[in-house]
Design a protein around this motif. Structure first.
Motif, PDB file in Angstrom:
ATOM      1  N   HIS A 214      47.073  31.200  46.330  1.00 17.94           N
ATOM      2  CA  HIS A 214      46.021  30.427  45.667  1.00 17.94           C
ATOM      3  C   HIS A 214      44.820  31.313  45.329  1.00 17.94           C
ATOM      4  O   HIS A 214      44.163  31.110  44.310  1.00 17.94           O
ATOM      5  CB  HIS A 214      45.605  29.268  46.575  1.00 17.94           C
ATOM      6  N   GLN A 215      44.561  32.299  46.173  1.00 18.50           N
ATOM      7  CA  GLN A 215      43.449  33.231  45.964  1.00 18.50           C
ATOM      8  C   GLN A 215      43.864  34.459  45.161  1.00 18.50           C
ATOM      9  O   GLN A 215      43.128  35.431  45.078  1.00 18.50           O
ATOM     10  CB  GLN A 215      42.873  33.655  47.313  1.00 18.50           C
ATOM     11  N   LYS A 216      45.076  34.401  44.607  1.00 18.39           N
ATOM     12  CA  LYS A 216      45.616  35.493  43.771  1.00 18.39           C
ATOM     13  C   LYS A 216      45.800  36.793  44.555  1.00 18.39           C
ATOM     14  O   LYS A 216      45.710  37.882  44.015  1.00 18.39           O
ATOM     15  CB  LYS A 216      44.734  35.752  42.539  1.00 18.39           C
ATOM     16  N   ARG A 217      46.088  36.666  45.848  1.00 17.33           N
ATOM     17  CA  ARG A 217      46.337  37.819  46.700  1.00 17.33           C
ATOM     18  C   ARG A 217      47.817  37.948  47.043  1.00 17.33           C
ATOM     19  O   ARG A 217      48.223  38.861  47.741  1.00 17.33           O
ATOM     20  CB  ARG A 217      45.505  37.738  47.986  1.00 17.33           C
TER      21      ARG A 217
ATOM     22  N   ILE B  76      47.804  30.010  50.744  1.00 19.35           N
ATOM     23  CA  ILE B  76      46.367  30.256  50.545  1.00 19.35           C
ATOM     24  C   ILE B  76      46.175  31.614  49.877  1.00 19.35           C
ATOM     25  O   ILE B  76      45.384  31.756  48.938  1.00 19.35           O
ATOM     26  CB  ILE B  76      45.591  30.185  51.874  1.00 19.35           C
TER      27      ILE B  76
END
Length: 106
Positions: free
Chosen positions: A55-58, A52
């Protein structure tokens, strides 16, 4: 999802778990215990968190959407397996959870 489809998903899930049990016997002499299955599930659940984040570019990871999709499916598979191993009807458990939670909002 209709009832028959969920029944088929459960059947396929348990058949796959049986295949893994055969590999465990080949490689280790015994099947994984319920505790080992639970630890494997928890590991995969943790990986959903990491996916996740990706997916959130974190968190940097290639092809994060495909990995997230795979891990979400794998986690559902593990829950079906764990329910079966503990004698819990996963369909009934889900139905009870949904009904109880829906009633909270009425």
């Amino acid at each position: 999802m209709d009832q028959n489809n969920f029944d088929e998903i459960i059947k396929r899930s348990l058949a796959i778990r049986e295949e893994y049990h055969q590999l465990e016997k080949q490689h280790h002499g015994t099947e994984w215990s319920l505790e080992e299955d639970t630890l494997a599930y928890l590991t995969d659940a943790g990986l959903v968190g990491r996916d996740i984040m990706s997916h959130q570019k974190r968190w940097l990871k290639k092809d994060s959407e495909a990995e997230l999709q795979y891990k979400l499916g794998e986690n559902i598979w593990w829950l079906i397996v764990l329910a079966d191993r503990t004698g819990i009807d996963i369909k009934e458990a889900l139905e009870q959870f949904l009904t109880k939670t829906e009633n909270l909002f009425k």
